[in-house]
Write a protein that holds these residues in place. Structure first.
Motif, PDB file in Angstrom:
ATOM      1  N   ASN A   1       0.868  -1.170   0.000  1.00 26.74           N
ATOM      2  CA  ASN A   1       0.000   0.000   0.000  1.00 26.74           C
ATOM      3  C   ASN A   1       0.907   1.223   0.000  1.00 26.74           C
ATOM      4  O   ASN A   1       1.166   1.827   1.031  1.00 26.74           O
TER       5      ASN A   1
ATOM      6  N   SER B 130       0.284   4.894   1.506  1.00 22.31           N
ATOM      7  CA  SER B 130       0.357   5.034   2.957  1.00 22.31           C
ATOM      8  C   SER B 130       1.718   4.631   3.514  1.00 22.31           C
ATOM      9  O   SER B 130       2.243   5.279   4.412  1.00 22.31           O
ATOM     10  N   ASN B 131       2.286   3.570   3.003  1.00 26.81           N
ATOM     11  CA  ASN B 131       3.437   2.962   3.684  1.00 26.81           C
ATOM     12  C   ASN B 131       4.795   3.238   3.049  1.00 26.81           C
ATOM     13  O   ASN B 131       5.824   3.017   3.683  1.00 26.81           O
TER      14      ASN B 131
ATOM     15  N   ASN C  95      -2.843  -6.530  -6.404  1.00 29.60           N
ATOM     16  CA  ASN C  95      -3.256  -6.381  -5.013  1.00 29.60           C
ATOM     17  C   ASN C  95      -4.747  -6.717  -4.927  1.00 29.60           C
ATOM     18  O   ASN C  95      -5.517  -6.243  -5.766  1.00 29.60           O
TER      19      ASN C  95
ATOM     20  N   GLU D  37      -5.476  -0.063  -4.178  1.00 29.54           N
ATOM     21  CA  GLU D  37      -5.042   0.933  -3.201  1.00 29.54           C
ATOM     22  C   GLU D  37      -4.850   2.287  -3.882  1.00 29.54           C
ATOM     23  O   GLU D  37      -4.805   2.376  -5.117  1.00 29.54           O
TER      24      GLU D  37
ATOM     25  N   GLY E   6      -3.130 -14.498  -1.315  1.00 27.20           N
ATOM     26  CA  GLY E   6      -2.263 -15.671  -1.495  1.00 27.20           C
ATOM     27  C   GLY E   6      -2.201 -16.156  -2.931  1.00 27.20           C
ATOM     28  O   GLY E   6      -1.518 -17.139  -3.223  1.00 27.20           O
TER      29      GLY E   6
ATOM     30  N   ASP F 119      -0.830 -14.714  -5.561  1.00 26.30           N
ATOM     31  CA  ASP F 119       0.227 -14.100  -6.375  1.00 26.30           C
ATOM     32  C   ASP F 119       1.089 -15.102  -7.115  1.00 26.30           C
ATOM     33  O   ASP F 119       1.480 -14.891  -8.253  1.00 26.30           O
TER      34      ASP F 119
ATOM     35  N   LEU G 186       4.597  -6.632   2.058  1.00 32.29           N
ATOM     36  CA  LEU G 186       4.042  -7.669   2.936  1.00 32.29           C
ATOM     37  C   LEU G 186       2.940  -8.512   2.315  1.00 32.29           C
ATOM     38  O   LEU G 186       2.712  -9.643   2.736  1.00 32.29           O
TER      39      LEU G 186
ATOM     40  N   ARG H  73      -2.136  -2.227   7.614  1.00 37.01           N
ATOM     41  CA  ARG H  73      -2.102  -0.928   8.280  1.00 37.01           C
ATOM     42  C   ARG H  73      -3.158   0.007   7.710  1.00 37.01           C
ATOM     43  O   ARG H  73      -3.456  -0.048   6.521  1.00 37.01           O
TER      44      ARG H  73
ATOM     45  N   GLN I  16      -1.428   5.286  10.739  1.00 40.49           N
ATOM     46  CA  GLN I  16      -0.734   4.576  11.816  1.00 40.49           C
ATOM     47  C   GLN I  16       0.678   4.259  11.369  1.00 40.49           C
ATOM     48  O   GLN I  16       0.974   4.236  10.172  1.00 40.49           O
ATOM     49  N   TRP I  17       1.548   4.055  12.349  1.00 42.06           N
ATOM     50  CA  TRP I  17       2.867   3.519  12.063  1.00 42.06           C
ATOM     51  C   TRP I  17       2.986   2.240  12.892  1.00 42.06           C
ATOM     52  O   TRP I  17       3.240   2.289  14.092  1.00 42.06           O
ATOM     53  N   ASN I  18       2.767   1.111  12.302  1.00 47.55           N
ATOM     54  CA  ASN I  18       2.745  -0.161  13.014  1.00 47.55           C
ATOM     55  C   ASN I  18       1.853  -0.053  14.243  1.00 47.55           C
ATOM     56  O   ASN I  18       0.665   0.153  14.108  1.00 47.55           O
TER      57      ASN I  18
ATOM     58  N   LYS J 170      -0.937 -12.274   6.722  1.00 40.27           N
ATOM     59  CA  LYS J 170      -1.767 -11.892   5.572  1.00 40.27           C
ATOM     60  C   LYS J 170      -2.692 -13.032   5.138  1.00 40.27           C
ATOM     61  O   LYS J 170      -3.337 -12.923   4.104  1.00 40.27           O
TER      62      LYS J 170
HETATM   63  N1  MGD Z   1       2.822   5.188   7.250  1.00 41.83           N
HETATM   64  C1  MGD Z   1       3.346   4.004   7.499  1.00 41.83           C
HETATM   65  N2  MGD Z   1       4.394   3.583   6.765  1.00 41.83           N
HETATM   66  C2  MGD Z   1       4.933   2.357   7.002  1.00 41.83           C
HETATM   67  C3  MGD Z   1       4.464   1.530   8.060  1.00 41.83           C
HETATM   68  C4  MGD Z   1       3.335   1.999   8.789  1.00 41.83           C
HETATM   69  O1  MGD Z   1       2.797   1.300   9.668  1.00 41.83           O
HETATM   70  N3  MGD Z   1       2.818   3.242   8.498  1.00 41.83           N
HETATM   71  N4  MGD Z   1       5.084   0.351   8.349  1.00 41.83           N
HETATM   72  C5  MGD Z   1       6.401   0.109   7.771  1.00 41.83           C
HETATM   73  C6  MGD Z   1       6.716  -1.318   7.830  1.00 41.83           C
HETATM   74  S1  MGD Z   1       7.499  -1.934   9.210  1.00 41.83           S
HETATM   75  C7  MGD Z   1       6.498  -2.129   6.760  1.00 41.83           C
HETATM   76  S2  MGD Z   1       7.007  -3.761   6.797  1.00 41.83           S
HETATM   77  C8  MGD Z   1       5.887  -1.617   5.517  1.00 41.83           C
HETATM   78  C9  MGD Z   1       4.606  -2.376   5.211  1.00 41.83           C
HETATM   79  O2  MGD Z   1       4.021  -1.929   4.017  1.00 41.83           O
HETATM   80  P1  MGD Z   1       2.823  -2.739   3.334  1.00 41.83           P
HETATM   81  O3  MGD Z   1       3.274  -4.044   2.830  1.00 41.83           O
HETATM   82  O4  MGD Z   1       2.158  -1.838   2.378  1.00 41.83           O
HETATM   83  O5  MGD Z   1       1.903  -3.015   4.629  1.00 41.83           O
HETATM   84  P2  MGD Z   1       0.393  -3.434   4.876  1.00 41.83           P
HETATM   85  O6  MGD Z   1      -0.407  -2.297   5.363  1.00 41.83           O
HETATM   86  O7  MGD Z   1       0.443  -4.610   5.746  1.00 41.83           O
HETATM   87  O8  MGD Z   1      -0.211  -3.665   3.443  1.00 41.83           O
HETATM   88  C10 MGD Z   1      -0.139  -4.792   2.753  1.00 41.83           C
HETATM   89  C11 MGD Z   1      -0.707  -4.614   1.347  1.00 41.83           C
HETATM   90  O9  MGD Z   1      -0.750  -5.901   0.811  1.00 41.83           O
HETATM   91  C12 MGD Z   1      -2.022  -6.147   0.253  1.00 41.83           C
HETATM   92  N5  MGD Z   1      -2.256  -7.596   0.331  1.00 41.83           N
HETATM   93  C13 MGD Z   1      -2.777  -8.336   1.327  1.00 41.83           C
HETATM   94  N6  MGD Z   1      -2.765  -9.640   1.001  1.00 41.83           N
HETATM   95  C14 MGD Z   1      -2.221  -9.729  -0.232  1.00 41.83           C
HETATM   96  C15 MGD Z   1      -1.939 -10.804  -1.128  1.00 41.83           C
HETATM   97  O10 MGD Z   1      -2.166 -11.973  -0.842  1.00 41.83           O
HETATM   98  N7  MGD Z   1      -1.367 -10.484  -2.326  1.00 41.83           N
HETATM   99  C16 MGD Z   1      -1.088  -9.198  -2.689  1.00 41.83           C
HETATM  100  N8  MGD Z   1      -0.540  -8.984  -3.879  1.00 41.83           N
HETATM  101  N9  MGD Z   1      -1.353  -8.168  -1.865  1.00 41.83           N
HETATM  102  C17 MGD Z   1      -1.901  -8.435  -0.661  1.00 41.83           C
HETATM  103  C18 MGD Z   1      -2.968  -5.300   1.058  1.00 41.83           C
HETATM  104  O11 MGD Z   1      -4.150  -5.062   0.319  1.00 41.83           O
HETATM  105  C19 MGD Z   1      -2.131  -4.064   1.307  1.00 41.83           C
HETATM  106  O12 MGD Z   1      -2.240  -3.172   0.218  1.00 41.83           O
HETATM  107  O13 MGD Z   1       5.544  -0.251   5.592  1.00 41.83           O
HETATM  108  C20 MGD Z   1       6.454   0.579   6.329  1.00 41.83           C
HETATM  109  N10 MGD Z   1       5.961   1.936   6.215  1.00 41.83           N
END
Ligand code: MGD
Ligand code: MGD
Ligand code: MO
Length: 770
Positions: A239, A242-243, A265, A269, A302, A304, A383, A661, A665-667, A760
């Motif tokens: 995502n 956001s992330n 995805n 998103e 799952g 992918d 993730l 997430r 939020q941040w984790n 996930k």
């Molecule tokens: N603002 C902000 N930034 C961050 C973080 C935060 O909490 N806030 N956390 C940080 C950390 S430690 C990490 S590890 C990263 C995490 O970054 P992301 O990996 O983006 O974290 P998630 O919010 O868990 O989002 C997972 C994404 O995977 C998708 N998804 C879920 N299941 C599947 C699937 O089976 N296949 C596919 N293709 N997609 C799927 C969801 O729809 C979602 O878009 O971000 C980092 N950055």
């Protein structure tokens, strides 16, 4: 396990703040970033009362080697040095650390641990920065002040009193700088344990193991320049808006250039639509948005690997018509096991591919066409790909696909995992690894004159289980919020409470201070924005981003309290007390971090001449053999993997739930109950569902539902009264927020390939609340 059902329910406390109004769901139709982001930022600045310092700090963020590295995500800094290289969420993280609010001894005197335990996680962190070391007093159930000297003595005596060093475990959250990281693992190994769990065990363990097996380099091979020259980007399971918001800029630039962008995805998103480039002020002023996607594919959770296999199969089928569909020369020269992989693709029927990924062949062919027509492709993931039972196989399938067309070791092509915490990649590079290589241990032993233990240590899940059994008695948390971030919340709480001693090195009050061992201390440290003054002057620390660039970060703010110590100094204090005869010059190291870096240059691969190179304007890039087409694999070549497709289709009546997430939020740090891009206000206790799945169960929009998960061992866990949100998500899939949903993740449900918890892919049933 013989826990009763009640043990597997959510703890009593809330995670997010008290909602400011009624829960609402209004689908979001605006571009990502832009003015919505600006508004959200100003709200946080106001709340943290950081209106003066905030903007000033932001101007110093990510500026070559003269500022501090954003403590947010691990996206690399802009190489051009011209842009104001910031994002909405980075600004929130920075102001969160710079809040003028303080948690001091009066605060702890006024509130017992039992009282604080009922507070929300939002409220705990919202109290501000920790100011002095505190120790838990069981008599009064309050934290009371303790001097640094006494705190270190307590750590030292406890560690020295253990029967076996493996009775201690040393967790790292990915913010820790490289120098502190190196000292931390050195301390653990001098003590005699490889028990070094880290947050990576919950995020990219699968990616590291897969890339290591396929390419012999456990990291991505591309950098931002590659992103700027590629023809096709495949963005999977992240995502980004956001992330990793700064990825939006890269996507918009790529789109402008005519590159194609495929998002994969289950959810569409915000980054898969349009964005307003946040630092392009004319775009901002004119509300001018850029598209960031050419194709969106929504596989099932799952699914992918099946989708990737389908793309590979389609590319191979194309060879009869177009001999150049495969890069046969690259395959012959640089890879192994291609014939087996080709046979596997031929033998995997289209019907099975379609069933497993939940997409029809036409859609898969669209993606295959983008891939085939691109001279250079990058696959990026996070993730959504890694936190699965078969995360390793899936990442290896990404590499398989890239190898087919020689998308490796040349400009604009290759694998590009998006890492999480700002220095999670650096932590691993600098020795946080419960399964260290013999070669690393040999060098560490030789240069640091210690005899490191050879037996592999415990990871995150292993540590929780060992604490639960009573085998691990001391837990040290170097940052992070272990209690709340880890799976199976009630089980993890119980595990931490069974410890003799828990030590948390933190910047803010959080759940892990309240869910503690028989004895417990909180050691408050400097944040990344703050000035780290040591004997030889102000110190900087280094970090490594997602693309293996190492550079310096220099804090400039006055520390939140005069009693804070830097993380390296805290580690040195603990180490000296625990290891009185240590050959390591702990105090001397802390006087000047250049001295730590000189030792690191000897021990770590790719850190030669560390002190000079890290001071180059953009730092330096760690050597990546696979980028140079040097493969440190058994065959000396890039290895195709040949895993069969796994069955990921949910059983009738059940759904596959992904935890993720929200935007705010941040984790475990929650900023608000909103998730702007997904159209949610005032609500975190929700579950996104497909409308047909809701109808089938007689569930209406925003109606309360009960979610019950079934673990591999057949045990159940539940969350009651969550509100259902109809969402554009494939049938059989559902999604909701971490950390709340960790209650549903059983401790025994981790991947046998990566040992990562299956965050996930939780098997659930959802019914209307009675
Ligand atoms: N603002 C902000 N930034 C961050 C973080 C935060 O909490 N806030 N956390 C940080 C950390 S430690 C990490 S590890 C990263 C995490 O970054 P992301 O990996 O983006 O974290 P998630 O919010 O868990 O989002 C997972 C994404 O995977 C998708 N998804 C879920 N299941 C599947 C699937 O089976 N296949 C596919 N293709 N997609 C799927 C969801 O729809 C979602 O878009 O971000 C980092 N950055
Ligand atoms: N269900 C589910 N669970 C998940 C995930 C998921 O997708 N689903 N994602 C997992 C992932 S990818 C990760 S990375 C983990 C995150 O796990 P952690 O890294 O353990 O958790 P954070 O929430 O990032 O930690 C926040 C705390 O860090 C401390 N802190 C902040 N800055 C500093 C600093 O500079 N120094 C020190 N010493 N402390 C600091 C503050 O006290 C703050 O309260 O969660 C995992 N948990
Ligand atoms: Mo992460």
């Amino acid at each position: 396990m013989n826990a009763s059902d009640d043990d597997r329910r959510a703890p009593e406390h809330r995670v997010g703040p008290e909602p400011e109004g009624e829960p609402q769901f209004h689908p979001y139709h605006h571009p990502a970033a832009g003015w919505g982001a600006a508004k959200s930022v100003s709200r946080v600045l106001m709340r943290e009362r950081a209106l003066v310092d905030g903007p000033r700090a932001i101007m110093r963020m990510n500026h070559e080697n003269t500022g501090f590295d954003c403590p947010g995500c691990a996206w690399p800094d802009d190489t051009k040095g011209l842009h104001l290289d910031i994002c909405e969420n980075g600004i929130k993280h920075v102001t969160w650390e710079m809040t003028p609010k303080r948690v001091d001894r009066d605060f702890f005197a006024a509130h017992s641990v039992t009282e604080l335990s009922a507070w929300s996680d939002f409220a705990l962190e919202d109290q501000g920065r920790l100011t002095e070391p505190m120790a838990y007093d069981p008599e009064s159930d309050h934290y009371v002040p303790i001097s640094w000297h006494d705190a270190f003595t307590m750590v030292g005596e406890t560690l020295r009193g253990l029967d076996d060093p493996n009775q201690a475990s040393f967790y790292t959250s990915g913010r820790l700088g490289n120098e502190a990281t190196f000292l931390y693992q050195l301390m653990a190994r001098e003590l005699g344990t490889n028990n070094l769990p880290d947050c990576s065990n919950m995020c990219h363990e699968a990616s590291g193991r897969a890339l290591e097996a396929s390419l012999g380099t456990g990291k991505g091979t591309v950098d931002l320049k590659d992103w700027e020259t590629t023809d096709a980007l495949f963005i999977m399971g992240v995502n980004a808006a956001s992330n990793a918001p700064r990825m939006l800029t890269a996507l918009a630039e790529a789109y402008h250039r005519g590159a194609r962008i495929v998002h994969i995805n289950p959810l569409v998103e915000a980054a898969a639509t349009r964005t307003i480039v946040p630092h392009d002020f004319t775009d901002m002023a004119l509300f001018k948005s850029t598209r960031t996607s050419t194709l969106n594919l929504q596989p099932r959770i799952g699914g992918d690997m099946a989708l990737l296999r389908g793309i590979a199969k389609a590319v191979m089928e194309q060879v009869k018509a177009d001999a150049k569909a495969l890069d046969q020369e690259f395959i012959d020269r640089h890879t192994a096991h291609f014939d087996a992989y080709r046979a596997l693709c031929e033998d995997t029927p289209w019907a099975e591919i379609e069933r497993q990924c939940g997409l029809d062949r036409d859609d898969i062919l669209k993606a295959a066409r983008v891939y085939r027509e691109a001279d250079r492709s990058i696959v990026s993931w996070c993730l959504g790909v890694s936190q699965h039972e078969h995360g390793v196989d899936t990442v290896r399938e990404i590499v398989n696909l890239l190898l087919l067309r020689g998308n490796l070791g040349r400009e604009g092509a290759g694998p590009s995992p998006v890492r999480g915490h700002s220095n999670v990649q650096g932590n691993r590079t600098c020795g946080i690894d419960h399964r260290p290589t013999e070669d690393f241990l040999d060098r560490l032993g030789r240069y640091c004159r210690i005899d490191p233990p050879r037996q592999h240590g415990l990871d995150t899940v292993g540590t929780i289980r060992a604490m639960h059994r009573g085998d691990v008695k001391v837990f040290v948390g170097m940052g992070g919020n272990f209690a709340l971030a880890a799976p199976d919340t009630p089980y993890t709480y119980e595990a931490l409470r069974r410890c003799d001693f828990t030590v948390q090195v933190s910047t803010k009050l959080n759940r892990s201070h309240l869910v503690h061992g028989r004895r417990a201390i909180i050691l408050p440290c400097l944040g990344r924005t703050e000035k780290d003054q040591q004997r030889q002057g102000v110190q900087s620390t280094s970090v490594e981003d997602s693309m293996s660039m190492v550079h310096l970060s220099l804090g400039m703010k006055r520390p939140a309290s005069k009693h804070l110590l830097s993380e390296p100094a805290i580690i040195a204090g603990m180490a000296r007390a625990a290891l009185p005869d240590s050959p390591t010059p702990w105090e001397w190291y802390i006087e000047d971090y250049d001295r730590i870096r000189d030792t690191m240059a000897q021990v770590l691969d790719g850190f030669e001449d560390f002190n000079r190179r890290v001071r180059l304007p953009l730092g330096f890039r760690i050597k990546q053999p696979a980028r140079e087409l040097v493969f440190l694999t058994p065959s000396g070549r890039a290895e195709f993997s040949t895993a069969p497709l796994h069955d990921v289709v949910p059983a009738p009546g059940t759904l596959a739930l992904g935890t993720m997430r929200s935007h705010d939020q941040w984790n475990t740090t929650i900023y608000s109950d909103d998730d702007r891009y997904r159209g949610i206000s005032n609500l975190r206790t929700l579950v996104f569902m497909n409308e047909d799945d809701m109808r089938e169960r007689g569930i209406l929009e925003l109606e309360p539902v009960d979610i019950v998960s079934t673990a591999k061992d057949g045990s159940h866990r539940r969350l009651d009264g969550y509100l259902a949100v109809p969402y554009d998500i494939p049938r059989g899939c559902a999604a909701g927020y971490m950390p709340e949903m960790n209650v549903l993740c059983a401790i025994g449900d981790y991947s046998t390939q990566s040992d990562q918890p299956l965050m996930k892919h939780v098997k659930v049933t959802i019914t209307r609340s009675a």
